[in-house]
Design an enzyme around this catalytic site. Structure first.
Site, PDB file in Angstrom:
ATOM      1  N   TYR A 189      56.066  51.328  -4.146  1.00 23.36           N
ATOM      2  CA  TYR A 189      56.384  49.944  -4.485  1.00 23.36           C
ATOM      3  C   TYR A 189      57.807  49.830  -5.023  1.00 23.36           C
ATOM      4  CZ  TYR A 189      56.468  45.552  -7.075  1.00 23.36           C
ATOM      5  OH  TYR A 189      56.823  44.322  -7.557  1.00 23.36           O
ATOM      6  N   HIS A 230      67.257  38.111  -7.382  1.00 17.78           N
ATOM      7  CA  HIS A 230      66.303  37.002  -7.415  1.00 17.78           C
ATOM      8  C   HIS A 230      65.737  36.765  -8.810  1.00 17.78           C
ATOM      9  CE1 HIS A 230      63.133  40.100  -7.352  1.00 17.78           C
ATOM     10  NE2 HIS A 230      62.259  39.147  -7.623  1.00 17.78           N
ATOM     11  N   ARG A 283      45.346  32.810 -58.388  1.00 15.30           N
ATOM     12  CA  ARG A 283      44.134  33.584 -58.639  1.00 15.30           C
ATOM     13  C   ARG A 283      43.661  34.353 -57.402  1.00 15.30           C
ATOM     14  NH1 ARG A 283      38.564  30.832 -59.353  1.00 15.30           N
ATOM     15  NH2 ARG A 283      39.909  29.008 -59.599  1.00 15.30           N
ATOM     16  N   ASN A 309      53.507  33.670  -9.015  1.00 13.10           N
ATOM     17  CA  ASN A 309      53.855  34.679  -8.031  1.00 13.10           C
ATOM     18  C   ASN A 309      52.821  34.750  -6.900  1.00 13.10           C
ATOM     19  OD1 ASN A 309      54.311  38.176  -7.776  1.00 13.10           O
ATOM     20  ND2 ASN A 309      55.958  36.722  -7.467  1.00 13.10           N
TER      21      ASN A 309
END
Length: 496
Positions: A57, A85, A281, A409
């Site tokens: 990839y 891009h 407190r 995407n």
């Protein structure tokens, strides 16, 4: 290059303080073992790329939803294909300390040898840290999945001499900044470029720096609460170790022990009500819960800082290229959301304590707004207005980001963590909390000037003396914006 005594060794995991130190010049060591591992991963990448039936990839393919298409054949072109891009960010530049911290996280991840990058990429990042060079990176664009793609792409382009960068705090063309810093523009191929952007390093850096800021304000808040107790003459029995032990929460035990040390020797005035408002407190319970939550965030940051965040990863010993999702920043997103909630409640506590301090019906008869001459002077009135605005901003920003997923995407990224937004927002909120602590510190410095007693605990007196030395009394009125920041710096230094 600038000489520096600060050293980070990429052969050992990073720490939060390493990221804080990265804001200035830093020596980053790339030892023989690190270089050998990087070179071994690089050789393995080249072996795999020679095998036509083993796609990688980003090296042989397009990116994201376009993974089914071939990438560019030329390695330099594939680098441009990766980064061009992604030049779609918007908004103001990120703070330089976040950008440099992000690149240190990225350098460590790449140095582990599982990304297949060129050794000169790690060397180039190391060289950058010896200078004041900072890429100009826009605030908006990342969804914190598939890495902080857009912001890290701007950083990578600046390291190549493209886009814009800072040197010695001056914004200029990146090529000029590199030249002036004595740095050589990075030459990248497609795998190098993708490895630089395909990780959640910006998210991790922003979260780690935000954590450091909130933890500092937690310590400051505990010390300021003690000073408030002593100035008012309140009874510190709410810190009794038997009481806190019965509560059974470790954070409360730790915080209460620190507060008891600060209040050691304090003498109650005997003029306060039996029970103080919750902002006094219940402070060990609130601050203790914050401490417990920050310990969870500590764990997430520590894991992120020893994480290899990239895709794919290369394992030469197993002859394996593994594609997956180590770039998914969900742990940091959840941790940043927890940090935001802690920040909001600490802000609530500090603002309520200041409100108590300026109110003559609850502060033991001190003048309203701690004004030296009420009506003719207004004391902390403007500061209290500003703290109200700061708390409102913190509350607005505390909406969780880590579950605001939106698909993008082409549904390749069909679930995203928005960790970058969560972490950057937490960093901004930490800065506002610091100002709230400075506002309360200024009020506590003013209180003795208008009639509060001298602290009876030596630890509290030391805090007051440091504030008194740095900040003059508000008499007559003057703009107090700078005094708030100064008081914040003093209390942070006293409690670091």
């Amino acid at each position: 290059m600038l000489a520096t005594e600060k050293v980070v060794d990429l052969s050992v995991p990073l720490s939060g303080p390493d990221l804080v130190r990265a804001c200035g010049p830093l020596t980053v060591q790339v030892g023989p073992a690190v270089r050998s591992g990087v070179e071994r991963g690089r050789r393995f990448l080249h072996e795999v790329l020679r095998e036509e039936d083993r796609p990688v990839y980003g090296a042989t393919t397009g990116f994201g939803a376009l993974v089914g298409f071939a990438g560019r054949a030329d390695e330099a072109d594939q680098c441009d294909n990766t980064l061009a891009h992604l030049g779609a960010g918007q908004g103001p530049d990120l703070p330089p300390d976040i950008v440099r911290a992000a690149l240190l996280v990225r350098a460590w991840s790449l140095a582990q040898g599982a990304s297949g990058v060129s050794a000169h990429v790690v060397d180039g990042l190391a060289a950058m840290f010896a200078t004041t060079f900072v890429p100009a990176v826009p605030r908006y664009g990342s969804v914190g999945a598939s890495g902080d793609l857009i912001p890290l792409a701007y950083a990578a382009q600046a390291l190549r001499g493209r886009g814009t960068a800072y040197l010695d705090g001056r914004r200029m063309p990146a090529a000029q900044a590199l030249a002036d810093a004595g740095l050589v523009p990075l030459a990248l191929d497609g795998r190098d470029a993708l490895a630089l952007v395909n990780g959640t390093s910006l998210t991790t850096a922003a979260l780690a720096l935000a954590l450091a800021g909130v933890r500092a304000s937690l310590r400051a808040s505990a010390a300021l609460t003690c000073l408030l107790v002593d100035l008012l003459g309140a009874d510190p029995q709410f810190l009794d170790p038997r009481l806190i032990a019965a509560y059974a929460h470790p954070g409360a035990a730790a915080v209460a022990a620190d507060m008891r040390r600060t209040l050691a020797g304090a003498s109650p005035s005997g003029q306060r009500a039996l029970q103080e408002p919750y902002s006094i407190r219940c402070s060990p319970q609130l601050l203790g819960a914050a401490e417990d939550a920050l310990r969870y965030v500590d764990g997430v940051v520590a894991a992120d800082l020893r994480s290899v965040s990239d895709n794919p990863l290369f394992f030469p010993a197993d002859d394996a290229v593994v594609h997956g999702g180590n770039f998914f920043g969900q742990p940091a997103a959840f941790a940043a959301d927890v940090l935001a909630m802690v920040t909001a409640q600490l802000g609530n506590l500090v603002e309520r304590q200041l409100d108590l301090l300026v109110d003559p019906t609850r502060n033991g008869g001190l003048p309203p707004m701690l004004a030296a001459g009420p009506g003719r002077q207004h004391g902390l009135q403007g500061v209290q207005l500003a703290t109200t605005a700061l708390v409102a901003e913190i509350r607005r920003a505390a909406v969780p980001a880590g579950m605001q997923s939106l698909p993008t995407n082409l549904h390749n990224q069909d679930v995203v963590p928005f960790g970058t937004q969560a972490a950057l927002r937490a960093h901004e909120m930490a800065g506002l909390l610091r100002l709230l602590c400075g506002s309360l510190a200024l009020g506590l410095r003013q209180a003795p000037h208008v009639g509060a007693r001298r602290p009876t605990a030596p630890g509290c007196a030391a805090v007051l003396d440091a504030l008194t030395e740095a900040v003059p009394p508000v008499d007559p009125d003057r703009p107090l914006d700078g005094d708030v920041r100064t008081a914040a710096e003093v209390i942070a230094a006293m409690t670091s």
